[in-house]
Design a protein around this motif. Structure first.
Motif, mmCIF file in Angstrom:
data_model
loop_
_atom_site.group_PDB
_atom_site.id
_atom_site.type_symbol
_atom_site.label_atom_id
_atom_site.label_comp_id
_atom_site.label_asym_id
_atom_site.label_seq_id
_atom_site.Cartn_x
_atom_site.Cartn_y
_atom_site.Cartn_z
ATOM 1 N N GLY A 95 1.026 -0.932 -0.310
ATOM 2 C CA GLY A 95 -0.009 -0.403 0.123
ATOM 3 C C GLY A 95 0.696 1.166 -0.129
ATOM 4 O O GLY A 95 0.817 1.915 -0.790
ATOM 5 N N SER A 96 1.778 1.545 0.334
ATOM 6 C CA SER A 96 2.817 2.181 0.527
ATOM 7 C C SER A 96 3.785 3.267 -0.692
ATOM 8 O O SER A 96 3.239 3.684 -0.853
ATOM 9 C CB SER A 96 4.115 2.184 1.676
ATOM 10 O OG SER A 96 3.589 2.024 2.903
ATOM 11 N N ASP A 99 0.426 3.970 -2.964
ATOM 12 C CA ASP A 99 -0.430 4.858 -2.336
ATOM 13 C C ASP A 99 0.733 6.462 -3.216
ATOM 14 O O ASP A 99 0.415 7.523 -3.380
ATOM 15 C CB ASP A 99 -0.334 5.037 -0.989
ATOM 16 C CG ASP A 99 -1.629 4.924 -0.567
ATOM 17 O OD1 ASP A 99 -2.556 3.894 -1.005
ATOM 18 O OD2 ASP A 99 -1.876 4.665 0.752
ATOM 19 N N THR A 140 -4.483 -3.121 1.685
ATOM 20 C CA THR A 140 -4.925 -1.408 1.345
ATOM 21 C C THR A 140 -6.213 -1.785 0.607
ATOM 22 O O THR A 140 -6.823 -0.635 0.210
ATOM 23 C CB THR A 140 -3.948 -0.951 0.913
ATOM 24 O OG1 THR A 140 -3.260 -1.050 -0.166
ATOM 25 C CG2 THR A 140 -2.620 -1.028 1.776
ATOM 26 N N SER A 142 -5.096 -0.431 -2.303
ATOM 27 C CA SER A 142 -5.127 1.004 -3.208
ATOM 28 C C SER A 142 -5.046 0.812 -4.706
ATOM 29 O O SER A 142 -5.575 2.419 -5.222
ATOM 30 C CB SER A 142 -3.194 1.532 -2.171
ATOM 31 O OG SER A 142 -3.326 2.849 -2.847
ATOM 32 N N SER A 148 -5.616 7.679 -1.175
ATOM 33 C CA SER A 148 -3.722 8.095 -0.657
ATOM 34 C C SER A 148 -3.359 7.987 0.159
ATOM 35 O O SER A 148 -3.676 9.566 0.610
ATOM 36 C CB SER A 148 -3.021 8.513 -1.977
ATOM 37 O OG SER A 148 -2.654 7.802 -2.887
ATOM 38 N N PRO A 160 -5.940 11.213 4.901
ATOM 39 C CA PRO A 160 -5.650 10.125 3.116
ATOM 40 C C PRO A 160 -6.056 10.942 2.139
ATOM 41 O O PRO A 160 -6.714 12.432 3.354
ATOM 42 C CB PRO A 160 -7.364 9.370 3.671
ATOM 43 C CG PRO A 160 -7.858 10.026 5.183
ATOM 44 C CD PRO A 160 -7.062 10.470 5.825
#
Length: 381
Positions: A95-96, A99, A140, A142, A148, A160
């Protein structure tokens, strides 16, 4: 009469081995010069090299995305996209990575700095560069959402960003990639899926179609997360968790997350608790609290029964048992809160926008009282 809108803007290509379809996806938008946005671990696993061998248009790699990406970290990625005149990107990671990459490709064609976007002082008005989002965790979602999450190290604020302009061009979900996850990542990302699902179910913005996806995701997590943790090489189980992640994303992308996510941000910022674990810390208590204090209490008890439990309290206990199996923490003491002042600092920073999605409104005083119901020490559980 109930009215609602359901939409899902990102095409999802899902299945074991679908990573081989990446060249066709790049050709679909005539990509000429692409940047892989990833991490050192993906380079070490050889996945980045494989992608570059199969896709000659992927010229270079930005591999410095850190966990809980910051405004500055994301700005460095924007700078590379701009200076290299790339016309598309492939985001490969958890997810990092996804994002940060989504923000980076959105801002790359503009003159807007990440800090300006984070602060809301300058906003893009058009889609950015095409991006293919490839998750390597089941967490996540994402890859399919318009959200993000970034951290501003100057203010210490984690928040967010939410915009339809943040949708990826395509999501390529190959569960084979999740085999590289450590047990800790499997645990924290998997419990994040459960938080997404349950928060979508109790969000003020829930609707019949998001309920369908959220229920499906929650059932999958309760069935398969411990198996994924215990049998990390079991691809069939990993595939089910990837399915759960995407399904939960279909739900919370439209409903938004709620109280558990809002309260997770200071736990990560102040105590470095991994995101999924931070969400799970309050999740069982919020499920019961919302089921007993909201205007539609019977609905959450009915959902609890649809999940296979007697009532909301039994759902909460199942979550606590799941956390024990995964080695996640239960008490303030375990996560590093030892004083009233520390607890109050967490209360003060828990009121980000997604707190407004919770079906029961909180003040700082009522949230502090709610926090007091969570055990202070391991001796009290």
């Amino acid at each position: 009469m109930t009215t609602f809108t359901f939409h899902q803007s990102v095409p999802v290509v899902f299945g074991e081995g679908v990573l081989t379809q990446l060249p066709t996806m790049i050709q679909s938008f005539n990509g000429k010069k692409g940047l892989i946005i990833s991490t050192k671990s993906m380079i070490q696993h050889g996945i980045v090299a494989t992608l570059q061998q199969q896709n000659p248009t992927l010229i270079d790699v930005f591999y410095d995305i850190q966990p809980n990406p910051t405004v500055d970290n994301t700005q460095h990625c924007v700078d590379m996209l701009r200076s290299g005149n790339y016309d598309f990107a492939v985001a490969l990671g958890g997810g990092s990575v996804l994002d940060a990459a989504k923000v980076a490709v959105l801002l790359a064609p503009t003159k807007i700095q990440v800090q300006q976007y984070f602060d809301g002082t300058a906003l893009p008005t058009a889609k950015g560069l095409p991006i293919i989002a490839i998750p390597t965790t089941a967490g996540t979602a994402s890859e399919i959402t318009k959200v993000s999450v970034l951290t501003d190290t100057v203010s210490g604020r984690k928040a967010p960003l939410n915009s339809p302009l943040l949708y990826a061009t395509t999501a390529l979900v190959d569960p084979v990639l999740t085999l590289s996850c450590t047990k800790n990542v499997t645990a924290t990302s998997g419990i994040d899926v459960l938080a997404h699902a349950l928060e979508a179910l109790y969000s003020k913005h829930h609707q019949p179609f998001t309920d369908l996806f959220a229920l499906h995701a929650a059932k999958l997590v309760f069935t398969y997360l411990t198996k994924a943790y215990d049998e990390p090489d079991n691809l069939a189980v990993r595939t089910k968790m990837a399915e759960a992640s995407v399904s939960a994303g279909m739900a919370f992308n439209l409903t938004g997350t709620a109280a558990a996510h809002a309260c997770s941000y200071p736990l990560t910022e102040q105590l470095n608790v991994p995101h999924g674990e931070a969400c799970a810390f309050t999740l069982p208590k919020f499920w019961v609290y919302n089921a007993t204090h909201s205007e539609d209490t019977e609905r959450l008890h009915d959902i609890s029964r649809q999940l296979g439990f007697e009532d909301a309290a039994h759902v909460a206990e199942a979550i606590e048992q799941l956390k024990r199996h995964l080695g996640l923490r239960h008490t303030w003491e375990e996560i590093g809160v030892e004083t009233d002042e520390q607890l109050q600092a967490i209360v003060d920073e828990s009121f980000t926008g997604n707190m407004q999605n919770n079906p029961v409104d909180f003040t700082k005083a009522s949230l502090r009282a709610f926090y007091e119901t969570i055990s202070r020490s391991t001796q009290s559980i």
